[in-house]
Design a protein around this motif. Structure first.
Motif, PDB file in Angstrom:
ATOM      1  N   ALA A   1       0.899  -1.248   0.057  1.00 49.94           N
ATOM      2  CA  ALA A   1       0.142  -0.084  -0.152  1.00 49.94           C
ATOM      3  C   ALA A   1       0.929   1.327   0.044  1.00 49.94           C
ATOM      4  N   THR A   2       1.750   1.254   0.895  1.00 48.80           N
ATOM      5  CA  THR A   2       2.830   2.421   0.933  1.00 48.80           C
ATOM      6  C   THR A   2       4.064   1.906   0.441  1.00 48.80           C
ATOM      7  N   PRO A   3       4.798   2.714  -0.411  1.00 50.58           N
ATOM      8  CA  PRO A   3       6.121   2.402  -0.911  1.00 50.58           C
ATOM      9  C   PRO A   3       6.947   2.209   0.177  1.00 50.58           C
ATOM     10  N   PRO A   4       7.650   1.048   0.087  1.00 54.27           N
ATOM     11  CA  PRO A   4       8.347   0.632   1.242  1.00 54.27           C
ATOM     12  C   PRO A   4       9.484   1.926   1.679  1.00 54.27           C
ATOM     13  N   TRP A   5      10.037   2.334   0.467  1.00 54.57           N
ATOM     14  CA  TRP A   5      10.915   3.377   0.884  1.00 54.57           C
ATOM     15  C   TRP A   5      10.417   4.643   1.579  1.00 54.57           C
ATOM     16  N   LEU A   6       9.238   4.778   1.586  1.00 49.34           N
ATOM     17  CA  LEU A   6       8.573   6.098   2.186  1.00 49.34           C
ATOM     18  C   LEU A   6       8.747   5.708   3.716  1.00 49.34           C
ATOM     19  N   ILE A   7       8.589   4.597   3.819  1.00 49.97           N
ATOM     20  CA  ILE A   7       8.588   4.188   5.528  1.00 49.97           C
ATOM     21  C   ILE A   7       9.831   4.409   6.082  1.00 49.97           C
ATOM     22  N   ALA A   8      10.927   3.840   5.451  1.00 44.40           N
ATOM     23  CA  ALA A   8      12.237   4.065   5.885  1.00 44.40           C
ATOM     24  C   ALA A   8      12.650   5.601   6.015  1.00 44.40           C
ATOM     25  N   PHE A   9      12.001   6.392   5.070  1.00 46.20           N
ATOM     26  CA  PHE A   9      12.291   7.871   4.957  1.00 46.20           C
ATOM     27  C   PHE A   9      11.589   8.449   6.274  1.00 46.20           C
ATOM     28  N   GLY A  10      10.486   8.258   6.392  1.00 49.60           N
ATOM     29  CA  GLY A  10       9.815   8.905   7.482  1.00 49.60           C
ATOM     30  C   GLY A  10      10.620   8.670   8.953  1.00 49.60           C
ATOM     31  N   VAL A  11      10.989   7.440   8.971  1.00 45.93           N
ATOM     32  CA  VAL A  11      11.587   7.124  10.401  1.00 45.93           C
ATOM     33  C   VAL A  11      12.983   8.169  10.554  1.00 45.93           C
ATOM     34  N   VAL A  12      13.583   8.062   9.097  1.00 47.66           N
ATOM     35  CA  VAL A  12      15.066   8.737   9.398  1.00 47.66           C
ATOM     36  C   VAL A  12      14.626  10.317   9.352  1.00 47.66           C
ATOM     37  N   ILE A  13      13.745  10.711   8.872  1.00 50.69           N
ATOM     38  CA  ILE A  13      13.639  12.278   8.825  1.00 50.69           C
ATOM     39  C   ILE A  13      12.968  12.580  10.226  1.00 50.69           C
ATOM     40  N   GLY A  14      12.107  11.947  10.525  1.00 53.27           N
ATOM     41  CA  GLY A  14      11.565  11.950  12.099  1.00 53.27           C
ATOM     42  C   GLY A  14      12.763  12.000  13.114  1.00 53.27           C
ATOM     43  N   ALA A  15      13.649  11.139  12.965  1.00 53.27           N
ATOM     44  CA  ALA A  15      14.798  11.022  13.867  1.00 53.27           C
ATOM     45  C   ALA A  15      15.805  12.348  13.702  1.00 53.27           C
ATOM     46  N   VAL A  16      15.989  12.604  12.493  1.00 54.77           N
ATOM     47  CA  VAL A  16      16.624  13.784  12.301  1.00 54.77           C
ATOM     48  C   VAL A  16      16.198  15.222  12.859  1.00 54.77           C
ATOM     49  N   CYS A  17      14.857  15.497  12.494  1.00 55.48           N
ATOM     50  CA  CYS A  17      13.936  16.528  12.992  1.00 55.48           C
ATOM     51  C   CYS A  17      14.122  16.929  14.419  1.00 55.48           C
ATOM     52  N   ALA A  18      13.586  15.358  15.200  1.00 57.30           N
ATOM     53  CA  ALA A  18      13.874  15.714  16.580  1.00 57.30           C
ATOM     54  C   ALA A  18      15.191  15.997  17.197  1.00 57.30           C
ATOM     55  N   GLY A  19      16.401  15.512  16.495  1.00 56.75           N
ATOM     56  CA  GLY A  19      17.670  16.021  16.599  1.00 56.75           C
ATOM     57  C   GLY A  19      17.960  17.285  16.565  1.00 56.75           C
ATOM     58  N   ILE A  20      17.384  17.841  15.681  1.00 51.30           N
ATOM     59  CA  ILE A  20      17.800  19.194  15.193  1.00 51.30           C
ATOM     60  C   ILE A  20      16.898  20.187  16.402  1.00 51.30           C
ATOM     61  N   ILE A  21      15.593  19.852  16.602  1.00 50.10           N
ATOM     62  CA  ILE A  21      14.769  20.452  17.581  1.00 50.10           C
ATOM     63  C   ILE A  21      15.517  20.389  19.027  1.00 50.10           C
ATOM     64  N   ALA A  22      16.101  19.365  19.413  1.00 48.31           N
ATOM     65  CA  ALA A  22      16.773  19.073  20.572  1.00 48.31           C
ATOM     66  C   ALA A  22      18.051  19.851  20.788  1.00 48.31           C
ATOM     67  N   MET A  23      18.876  19.943  19.624  1.00 46.24           N
ATOM     68  CA  MET A  23      20.147  20.796  19.741  1.00 46.24           C
ATOM     69  C   MET A  23      19.956  22.138  19.526  1.00 46.24           C
ATOM     70  N   LEU A  24      18.496  22.810  19.003  1.00 47.44           N
ATOM     71  CA  LEU A  24      18.344  24.061  18.857  1.00 47.44           C
ATOM     72  C   LEU A  24      18.018  24.628  20.437  1.00 47.44           C
ATOM     73  N   THR A  25      16.926  23.645  20.920  1.00 46.55           N
ATOM     74  CA  THR A  25      16.562  24.150  22.189  1.00 46.55           C
ATOM     75  C   THR A  25      17.640  24.186  23.345  1.00 46.55           C
ATOM     76  N   SER A  26      18.500  23.450  23.263  1.00 43.63           N
ATOM     77  CA  SER A  26      19.547  23.063  24.225  1.00 43.63           C
ATOM     78  C   SER A  26      20.354  24.325  24.072  1.00 43.63           C
ATOM     79  N   SER A  27      20.731  24.773  22.686  1.00 44.20           N
ATOM     80  CA  SER A  27      21.592  25.925  22.629  1.00 44.20           C
ATOM     81  C   SER A  27      20.901  27.172  23.084  1.00 44.20           C
ATOM     82  N   LEU A  28      19.484  27.227  22.736  1.00 47.66           N
ATOM     83  CA  LEU A  28      18.721  28.363  23.320  1.00 47.66           C
ATOM     84  C   LEU A  28      18.818  28.722  24.797  1.00 47.66           C
TER      85      LEU A  28
END
Lengths: 215, 607
Positions: free
Chosen positions: A139-166
């Motif tokens: 139903a969903t292309p498998p690559w989209l699933i892997a992509f979703g996981v990675v981009i979620g993790a990276v965005c979480a990392g960025i938010i974490a780093m930005l808030t900590s530096s703020l």
């Protein structure tokens, strides 16, 4: 009368046979058993040929919902290839139309292949294109699933780093405001020839003042 | 404490790993093996090592020295060294900007392939079926499934640079991810980058090692390695071999972008960069050689597989035409049978002329590919034939990602560091915001490379944006250091930093040898541009299933000209600007003295 009928019958029966031997009116089949099965290959003999004719008759019967058909086989070679012609018992002189045979074979291709443990490429009907199985489409292309996981993790990392530096910066600002009052007096100004306040070009070639300031 | 103090690496090891991560990139994996194959196998190592010593080492040393001494990014560093030729720093930044625009596309492709590896059947292993499911899709049938996957499903490439087409959603998403990840790595400058390089520098070696073991145990790998290492010394007489060795060293070390200056500017003033320069340069070359062993093992495997399937097809053809039993012809006695059949049934044999393939292992090995073709097509073809292909695929594309992102760190730092040197920027924009702006800008412009014709623009940028201009930039740099600034002052600066003067070895290389090598390369490039006629590119023809050589349209050639001219003209234009500025206000040009360390030690309260 009976004699003519018998002669005609004989002549008619051999028409289909003749066409088969000439190599047209039906299809050529080629089997590559050893290529497909290797050590577990079976030998091609009369029994296997019987199975082939039976399977093909089954395919014809299934497609046309009709009675038995005769399968005439000829020109068998060592390659394991032969020509076959299908005849309708009600009209045994003339072979069936190729198009009809093709439709029947395509409809039951998978069953015919399975009877011989072969596949579309090893049991070839020359002139009948194979019907390949539709590949499984999730139903969903498998690559989209892997992509979703990675981009979620990276965005979480960025938010974490930005808030900590703020947070860090805010803490530093608070601390600096307290110290600022004391620091103003003790602030050491740099050499009066600071680069940014001059409208010229900074030449750092002679920057050997560090030797003097290091204690 | 002091928020204006220049940030620095957590340890000298971080600096070394950052340089390694930056220098060891995709070119080590996909350009060096190709050059090795084209220029005589093992014999190519001779000009390669010679050029490393004559050209790579001194230029690398020089850039690190400049960065560490000046403690500034390329723009202000070169303006300080030589006021009139400060434009060379600007040219570096502009070239880095062009590089950033297109380089992350490669990372986007790596992500795409990586994500597509998580499937039971790798999508590039089989052709998709056509509409009535009678066979493979037409375009795929003309070419191999791996090429089809790259050109059609990854790029959705149009048939020429004129047809723009639409954006490829998968590419857009992967490019977005690549830039977000780059932002995550550099958002705190060297503080964050310094930690990331521990991983990006070391992980590729782990994968290369695993692949070495896997590659050497593959069937037919030895054929590839034998073919590669068999030195064909006659290539040494060809000047192209030496030119390619010199350009490979030059581009592989990443000189001229300003990244090395930027990295070194965060160093401790007395850091022993001389030893580090030698270490990094040799690691970089060593990695190229190591990667090419792996690549050739894989090549050998792929060539052997193709050769054997060619033989198998020929065998089937013989069996079918002459109606012989299957067990009669095997791969061993095939040549005997061919002779026998040709003698007995010559007419029937002749009728096969249209479909007959001449199977040759040598020909398969000779098909050398470089660049994206090698990494994404040839390697994925080899991977699909290995057992547990998903595992190997994931490992490989993750390694490509690490190599690419490691280089991106250097590329983006080369833009951000010089910008932050300007007080007006540093005071009003925080480093997180500046990094974000640069990444966003590059992402938006980079979207144009994800269109259907995007790959053609990518190739144009890849070939022209950062090749000729870099040679020019580094040539000007080495002339500045050796003659304008003077090798004597440079010597004194090095002595100041390291405690000893550079040996005559470095001085001779910097003053005489490398300028000579660079100048000859520069002239060679100009001559080949002029002689080459209209620039051409490889357009994918979907009916033929292969690339055809096409000329760039007029606007394409204009863009090429602009790419080259924009960076090169920075130097004379900036010289003109400085000249005009000083002319307008004579006498106010003061030589101000200030450096980063003075700033630090003064503000610490010690007078």
């Amino acid at each position: 009368m009976l004699g003519t009928f018998l002669v005609l019958l004989y002549a008619g029966a051999s028409l289909a046979q003749n066409m088969c031997e000439m190599g047209y009116g039906g299809y050529k089949v080629r089997l590559s058993i050893k290529t497909a099965l290797g050590d577990q290959a079976y030998a091609w003999n009369e029994n296997e040929m019987f199975l082939f004719r039976a399977t093909l008759a089954f395919a014809m019967r299934k497609h046309f919902n009709d009675n038995q058909y005769n399968i005439l086989v000829c020109n068998e070679t060592q390659r394991v290839s032969f020509h076959f012609v299908v005849t309708d018992p009600r009209n045994p002189n003339v072979p069936m139309e190729k198009v009809q045979v093709e439709k029947a074979v395509r409809a039951s291709r998978h069953r015919i292949n399975s009877a011989f443990l072969l596949s579309d490429s090893t049991l070839e009907f020359l002139g009948i294109p194979p019907t390949l199985a539709t590949p499984f489409r999730p139903a969903t292309p498998p690559w989209l699933i892997a992509f979703g996981v990675v981009i979620g993790a990276v965005c979480a990392g960025i938010i974490a780093m930005l808030t900590s530096s703020l947070v860090q910066r805010r803490r530093q600002k608070k601390g600096k405001e307290e110290e600022d009052g004391e620091e103003e007096r003790g602030k050491v100004t740099e050499s009066s020839m600071a680069c940014d306040h001059v409208d010229g070009v900074c030449n750092r070639a002679f920057s050997d003042d560090e030797r003097l300031t290091k204690m | 404490m002091d928020k204006d103090a220049r940030p620095s690496w957590g340890s000298p090891m971080q600096f070394v790993l950052a340089c390694v991560s930056y220098a060891v990139g995709l070119g080590n994996v996909w350009r060096f093996p190709y050059l090795c194959q084209m220029h005589g196998g093992g014999g190519f190592l001779i000009p390669y090592v010679i050029m490393l010593v004559l050209e790579g080492l001194p230029l690398f040393y020089m850039e690190l020295a400049i960065g560490q001494k000046m403690r500034l990014g390329s723009i202000r560093a070169w303006s300080a060294i030589s006021p009139y030729l400060g434009g060379v720093g600007l040219a570096s930044v502009l070239t880095s900007l062009y590089l950033c625009l297109y380089y992350n596309i490669i990372n986007a492709w790596s992500f795409w392939y990586l994500f597509n590896s998580f499937q039971p059947v790798l999508p590039w292993a089989e052709c998709p079926l056509n509409a009535n499911r009678t066979g493979p899709e037409e375009e795929c049938a003309q070419t191999t499934p791996t090429q089809y996957f790259f050109y059609r499903q990854t790029l959705n490439i149009s048939s020429s640079i004129d047809e723009t087409g639409g954006l490829h959603v998968g590419q857009v998403l992967c490019l977005l991810l690549a830039w977000i990840l780059t932002y995550l790595f550099i958002l705190r400058g060297v503080k964050s980058a310094g930690k990331v390089v521990y991983f990006t520098a070391t992980f590729p070696y782990l994968v290369l090692f695993i692949y070495l073991i896997r590659g050497l145990t593959l069937h037919g790998a030895v054929n590839g390695i034998k073919y590669m290492f068999m030195p064909k010394m006659e290539h040494l007489a060809d000047p192209k071999t030496w030119v390619n060795a010199a350009t490979q060293i030059f581009f592989s070390l990443g000189l001229g972008f300003g990244s090395l200056i930027a990295f070194a500017s965060y160093n401790d003033y007395n850091n022993n960069f001389e030893r580090q320069a030698i270490v990094v340069a040799f690691i970089n070359s060593g990695t190229s050689i190591f990667a090419s062993i792996v690549t050739f093992a894989i090549y050998g495997f792929k060539a052997t597989v193709n050769y054997e399937s060619c033989l198998e097809r020929t065998r089937l053809l013989l069996l079918n035409t002459f109606e012989m039993a299957e067990e009669l012809i095997s791969l061993d006695n095939m040549s005997d049978w061919i002779e026998k059949l040709n003698a007995t049934y010559p007419e029937q044999f002749d009728s096969l002329a249209g479909v007959w393939e001449n199977c040759s292992l040598e020909d398969e090995l000779k098909t050398a590919v470089e660049g994206a073709g090698l990494a994404f097509i040839v390697y994925s073809e080899a991977i699909q034939n290995m057992p547990i292909p998903q595992l190997w695929s994931v490992l490989y594309f993750f390694m490509l990602l690490m190599l690419g992102l490691g280089s991106m760190l250097g590329n983006v730092t080369a833009i951000i560091t010089p910008l932050r040197d300007f007080e007006v920027v540093a005071r009003h924009i925080s480093i997180e915001a500046l990094s974000g702006l640069v990444c966003l800008f590059c992402l938006l412009v980079g979207l144009s490379f994800t269109t259907a014709s995007g790959n053609y623009w990518f190739t144009m940028f890849n070939d022209y944006a950062a090749s000729f201009s870099l040679l020019f930039v580094v040539l000007v740099e080495v002339i500045i250091v050796s003659y304008v600034y003077g090798i004597r002052r440079f010597e004194k600066d090095v002595e100041d930093m390291l405690g000893r003067r550079p040996s005559w070895f470095w001085k001779i290389l910097l003053v005489a040898v490398s300028p000579l090598v660079l100048a000859s390369l520069f002239i060679f490039y100009i001559v080949s541009y002029i002689q080459g006629g209209t620039p051409t590119y490889q357009a994918w023809d979907k009916h033929l299933g292969q690339s055809v050589v096409t000329e760039y349209p007029i606007y394409g050639q204009v863009v090429i000209g602009l790419l080259l001219a924009s960076t090169v003209s920075c130097v004379p234009l900036s010289a003109l600007y400085t000249y005009c500025k000083t002319k307008r206000r004579p006498g106010t040009q003061e030589l101000s003295v200030r450096s980063g360390t003075q700033e630090l030690s003064v503000r610490s309260g010690v007078v």
